[in-house]
Write a protein that holds these residues in place. Structure first.
Motif, PDB file in Angstrom:
ATOM      1  N   GLY A  78       0.859  -1.178   0.000  1.00 11.97           N
ATOM      2  CA  GLY A  78       0.000   0.000   0.000  1.00 11.97           C
ATOM      3  C   GLY A  78       0.884   1.213   0.000  1.00 11.97           C
ATOM      4  N   ALA A  79       0.578   2.176   0.851  1.00 11.23           N
ATOM      5  CA  ALA A  79       1.417   3.364   0.959  1.00 11.23           C
ATOM      6  C   ALA A  79       2.810   2.963   1.436  1.00 11.23           C
ATOM      7  CB  ALA A  79       0.793   4.347   1.939  1.00 11.23           C
ATOM      8  N   PRO A  80       3.865   3.652   0.953  1.00 13.78           N
ATOM      9  CA  PRO A  80       5.228   3.327   1.386  1.00 13.78           C
ATOM     10  C   PRO A  80       5.397   3.545   2.888  1.00 13.78           C
ATOM     11  CG  PRO A  80       5.194   5.369   0.125  1.00 13.78           C
ATOM     12  CD  PRO A  80       3.844   4.753  -0.023  1.00 13.78           C
ATOM     13  N   ILE A  81       6.187   2.663   3.516  1.00 15.60           N
ATOM     14  CA  ILE A  81       6.408   2.701   4.959  1.00 15.60           C
ATOM     15  C   ILE A  81       7.905   2.827   5.226  1.00 15.60           C
ATOM     16  CG2 ILE A  81       6.139   1.486   7.152  1.00 15.60           C
ATOM     17  CD1 ILE A  81       3.758   0.001   5.917  1.00 15.60           C
ATOM     18  N   ASP A  82       8.296   3.881   5.949  1.00 16.94           N
ATOM     19  CA  ASP A  82       9.684   4.069   6.372  1.00 16.94           C
ATOM     20  C   ASP A  82       9.758   3.939   7.882  1.00 16.94           C
ATOM     21  OD1 ASP A  82      10.281   4.646   3.733  1.00 16.94           O
ATOM     22  OD2 ASP A  82      10.159   6.825   4.033  1.00 16.94           O
ATOM     23  N   ALA A  83      10.983   3.775   8.387  1.00 17.73           N
ATOM     24  CA  ALA A  83      11.209   3.741   9.832  1.00 17.73           C
ATOM     25  C   ALA A  83      12.339   4.700  10.177  1.00 17.73           C
ATOM     26  CB  ALA A  83      11.553   2.332  10.295  1.00 17.73           C
ATOM     27  N   VAL A  84      12.152   5.441  11.266  1.00 19.32           N
ATOM     28  CA  VAL A  84      13.200   6.304  11.801  1.00 19.32           C
ATOM     29  C   VAL A  84      13.284   6.067  13.302  1.00 19.32           C
ATOM     30  CG1 VAL A  84      12.898   8.065  10.022  1.00 19.32           C
ATOM     31  CG2 VAL A  84      11.630   8.267  12.168  1.00 19.32           C
ATOM     32  N   HIS A  85      14.419   6.430  13.874  1.00 16.58           N
ATOM     33  CA  HIS A  85      14.593   6.255  15.312  1.00 16.58           C
ATOM     34  C   HIS A  85      13.968   7.420  16.071  1.00 16.58           C
ATOM     35  CE1 HIS A  85      18.335   3.518  14.626  1.00 16.58           C
ATOM     36  NE2 HIS A  85      17.183   2.926  14.362  1.00 16.58           N
ATOM     37  N   GLY A  86      13.341   7.089  17.199  1.00 14.42           N
ATOM     38  CA  GLY A  86      12.710   8.099  18.025  1.00 14.42           C
ATOM     39  C   GLY A  86      13.615   8.601  19.115  1.00 14.42           C
ATOM     40  N   GLY A  87      13.085   9.476  19.956  1.00 14.14           N
ATOM     41  CA  GLY A  87      13.833  10.027  21.070  1.00 14.14           C
ATOM     42  C   GLY A  87      13.422   9.405  22.382  1.00 14.14           C
ATOM     43  N   SER A  88      13.815  10.065  23.476  1.00 16.26           N
ATOM     44  CA  SER A  88      13.528   9.518  24.804  1.00 16.26           C
ATOM     45  C   SER A  88      12.106   9.798  25.256  1.00 16.26           C
ATOM     46  CB  SER A  88      14.522  10.079  25.827  1.00 16.26           C
ATOM     47  OG  SER A  88      14.443  11.501  25.856  1.00 16.26           O
ATOM     48  N   THR A  89      11.407  10.709  24.554  1.00 15.76           N
ATOM     49  CA  THR A  89      10.020  11.009  24.881  1.00 15.76           C
ATOM     50  C   THR A  89       9.171  10.882  23.629  1.00 15.76           C
ATOM     51  OG1 THR A  89      10.152  13.382  24.387  1.00 15.76           O
ATOM     52  CG2 THR A  89      10.785  12.686  26.615  1.00 15.76           C
ATOM     53  N   ARG A  90       7.859  10.740  23.846  1.00 21.30           N
ATOM     54  CA  ARG A  90       6.945  10.671  22.705  1.00 21.30           C
ATOM     55  C   ARG A  90       7.034  11.940  21.867  1.00 21.30           C
ATOM     56  NH1 ARG A  90       2.052  12.035  20.715  1.00 21.30           N
ATOM     57  NH2 ARG A  90       0.785  10.369  19.747  1.00 21.30           N
ATOM     58  N   GLN A  91       7.144  13.071  22.544  1.00 21.65           N
ATOM     59  CA  GLN A  91       7.212  14.354  21.855  1.00 21.65           C
ATOM     60  C   GLN A  91       8.413  14.410  20.914  1.00 21.65           C
ATOM     61  OE1 GLN A  91       6.424  17.563  24.570  1.00 21.65           O
ATOM     62  NE2 GLN A  91       7.527  19.045  23.293  1.00 21.65           N
ATOM     63  N   GLN A  92       9.556  13.941  21.374  1.00 25.33           N
ATOM     64  CA  GLN A  92      10.751  13.919  20.530  1.00 25.33           C
ATOM     65  C   GLN A  92      10.582  12.957  19.358  1.00 25.33           C
ATOM     66  OE1 GLN A  92      13.741  12.850  23.417  1.00 25.33           O
ATOM     67  NE2 GLN A  92      14.183  14.981  23.954  1.00 25.33           N
ATOM     68  N   LEU A  95       8.406  14.518  16.634  1.00 26.77           N
ATOM     69  CA  LEU A  95       9.168  15.515  15.881  1.00 26.77           C
ATOM     70  C   LEU A  95      10.109  14.836  14.882  1.00 26.77           C
ATOM     71  CD1 LEU A  95       9.842  18.430  15.331  1.00 26.77           C
ATOM     72  CD2 LEU A  95      11.442  18.392  17.271  1.00 26.77           C
ATOM     73  N   ALA A  96      10.704  13.716  15.280  1.00 27.65           N
ATOM     74  CA  ALA A  96      11.560  12.967  14.348  1.00 27.65           C
ATOM     75  C   ALA A  96      10.750  12.481  13.147  1.00 27.65           C
ATOM     76  CB  ALA A  96      12.216  11.793  15.065  1.00 27.65           C
ATOM     77  N   GLY A  97       9.544  12.008  13.401  1.00 27.43           N
ATOM     78  CA  GLY A  97       8.699  11.559  12.302  1.00 27.43           C
ATOM     79  C   GLY A  97       8.290  12.693  11.387  1.00 27.43           C
ATOM     80  N   GLU A 178       2.489  21.952   8.013  1.00 25.91           N
ATOM     81  CA  GLU A 178       3.468  22.976   8.397  1.00 25.91           C
ATOM     82  C   GLU A 178       3.176  23.581   9.768  1.00 25.91           C
ATOM     83  OE1 GLU A 178       6.291  23.559   7.112  1.00 25.91           O
ATOM     84  OE2 GLU A 178       6.054  22.284   5.341  1.00 25.91           O
ATOM     85  N   PRO A 179       1.917  23.910  10.105  1.00 29.08           N
ATOM     86  CA  PRO A 179       1.665  24.478  11.436  1.00 29.08           C
ATOM     87  C   PRO A 179       2.031  23.541  12.587  1.00 29.08           C
ATOM     88  CG  PRO A 179      -0.150  24.996   9.970  1.00 29.08           C
ATOM     89  CD  PRO A 179       0.717  24.018   9.235  1.00 29.08           C
ATOM     90  N   ILE A 180       1.729  22.240  12.485  1.00 29.95           N
ATOM     91  CA  ILE A 180       2.055  21.350  13.608  1.00 29.95           C
ATOM     92  C   ILE A 180       3.548  21.102  13.686  1.00 29.95           C
ATOM     93  CG2 ILE A 180       1.758  19.136  12.393  1.00 29.95           C
ATOM     94  CD1 ILE A 180       0.735  20.018  16.034  1.00 29.95           C
ATOM     95  N   LEU A 181       4.232  21.072  12.525  1.00 32.87           N
ATOM     96  CA  LEU A 181       5.693  20.949  12.559  1.00 32.87           C
ATOM     97  C   LEU A 181       6.299  22.165  13.243  1.00 32.87           C
ATOM     98  CD1 LEU A 181       8.424  19.724  11.827  1.00 32.87           C
ATOM     99  CD2 LEU A 181       8.187  20.724   9.538  1.00 32.87           C
ATOM    100  N   ALA A 187       8.105  24.201  20.541  1.00 34.69           N
ATOM    101  CA  ALA A 187       8.091  23.590  21.874  1.00 34.69           C
ATOM    102  C   ALA A 187       9.452  23.004  22.217  1.00 34.69           C
ATOM    103  CB  ALA A 187       7.012  22.516  21.937  1.00 34.69           C
ATOM    104  N   ALA A 188      10.109  22.355  21.230  1.00 43.33           N
ATOM    105  CA  ALA A 188      11.431  21.779  21.468  1.00 43.33           C
ATOM    106  C   ALA A 188      12.449  22.867  21.774  1.00 43.33           C
ATOM    107  CB  ALA A 188      11.864  20.958  20.257  1.00 43.33           C
ATOM    108  N   SER A 189      12.392  23.981  21.028  1.00 44.01           N
ATOM    109  CA  SER A 189      13.329  25.080  21.257  1.00 44.01           C
ATOM    110  C   SER A 189      13.144  25.700  22.635  1.00 44.01           C
ATOM    111  CB  SER A 189      13.162  26.152  20.180  1.00 44.01           C
ATOM    112  OG  SER A 189      13.462  25.635  18.895  1.00 44.01           O
TER     113      SER A 189
END
Length: 400
Positions: A78-92, A95-97, A178-181, A187-189
């Protein structure tokens, strides 16, 4: 006005360790097996098979690459699926995604917990419809049904919290990209890390968040018992609770300028007589829906003796019945209406009627059927004294 189709990306958050689910040789809870496949595979299949999914990124823990590859291999194409590594919190991790999707030319993004496998395309379609209308942030949620208590540190009840306007948040939480990014980056800054979900970040950033009705089944698998119950459900150890309701209604015809059937006005030399707009089709379907959960009939909820319903549009009744069904754990699978009338002709309006049913019930149009027949000039229908409707609704209820 034609609505532009949104270009939607998906962020699936799957980097957590899931300690509350207990230790297992299968790994964290998103990789536990339910119904013969890992939890995350069920989640990804729902998104991968959704026609509006443009690109999916799964945010995983660095230690889970092998587990994820095995789970992803069980997802149909179906739609392409990628994987990236996350951070120590859900919020991080979110943002990585979002950063990974930045180059994919997307207009919107849905952010979802990997351990919520029981959502469906109907919910996704409701969200996409609002996104295409320009709503910047959408939160699926269910009204809080339990009585809420506030207590002090030793457990003594201080007071009862009113449930009015309280909702339990679900995912996927959905945003203009763009607004949520920008909100996440801001928030991270600012080193703000205590947001409990993405809607909270949107609220903090001044993005209006709209609630859309969620699904009773769209629960987060948190503890070991949740996973066992999910496996039982998907493994066919319990019969599905499928219920069918029937409804019948009839309204008298009188001189007028047209009739409203399934929410569609049809010019005609007669009109239907009734306290509301006399939409005989929606009245029958309202009774059919209420019948699936033993919730009485339309007269119990909207008595004709009550003047507030005089001339009211019948979409109020059908949407109320659909809400009752969902609050009691039901998912509407199908709605079928048969109209019995000598005139006017229904055929030219059938697709518009089906579209209205789809809108009112929050289900796809292929699950909505409208048919019509005459009474061969026999009886009150044949004499053009009235129009009758027979409706059938099929609803699947979650296990209780």
């Amino acid at each position: 006005m034609h609505q532009k189709q949104p270009a939607i990306g998906i962020v699936v958050v799957a980097a957590g360790r899931g300690e509350r689910a207990g230790a297992s040789e299968e790994g964290p809870k998103q990789y536990r097996t339910i119904g013969g496949k890992p939890v995350i595979a069920h989640t990804l299949e729902k998104f991968a098979s959704w026609e509006l999914s443009r690109h999916i990124v799964v945010v995983i823990h660095p230690d889970d690459e092998v587990l994820f590859a095995k789970a992803a291999s069980q997802v149909q194409s179906g739609a392409p699926i990628d994987a990236v590594h996350g951070g120590s919190t859900r919020q991080q991790s979110v943002l990585a995604g979002l950063h990974h999707l930045r180059s994919k030319n997307l207009t919107h993004v849905l952010i979802h917990d990997a351990v919520r496998p029981f959502f469906d395309h109907t919910l996704l379609d409701r969200i996409a419809s609002l996104l295409s209308e320009g709503v910047p942030a959408i939160l699926p949620a269910m009204p809080v049904a339990d009585t809420l208590k506030r207590a002090d540190l030793d457990g003594t009840v201080l007071d009862t919290v009113p449930r009015t306007q309280l909702y339990a948040a679900q995912t996927p939480q959905s945003f203009a990209f763009e607004p949520i990014l920008a909100a996440h980056e801001k928030a991270a800054s600012a080193n703000l890390t205590d947001f409990t979900d993405d809607a909270a970040i949107a609220e903090w950033a001044g993005i209006p968040v709209r609630i859309v009705e969620g699904l009773a089944d769209n629960v987060k698998l948190t503890v070991k018992r949740d996973i066992a119950m999910a496996d039982s459900r998907l493994s066919g150890q319990a019969l599905p609770d499928v219920r069918t309701g029937n409804g019948y209604d009839v309204h008298q015809l009188e001189p007028g300028d047209g009739v409203t059937l399934c929410g569609v006005f049809i010019p005609h030399d007669q009109k239907l007589k009734g306290h509301s707009d006399a939409d005989v089709a929606l009245h029958a379907l309202t009774d059919a829906l209420l019948a699936t959960c033993g919730a009485g009939d339309i007269g119990d909820h909207f008595p004709p003796s009550d003047p507030q319903w005089k001339g009211a549009p019948s979409r109020i009744f059908i949407e109320h019945a659909a809400k009752i069904v969902r609050e009691r754990g039901g998912t509407i699978m199908n709605a079928d209406v048969s109209l019995i009338a000598e005139a006017p002709k229904v055929g030219p309006h059938r697709d518009a009627m089906r579209a209205k049913l789809s809108e009112f019930l929050g289900i796809s149009i292929d699950r909505c059927s409208v048919k019509a027949t005459t009474n061969e000039t026999i009886g009150f229908v044949g004499r053009r004294e009235g129009i009758a409707a027979i409706a059938t609704a099929t609803v699947v209820y979650r296990e209780t």
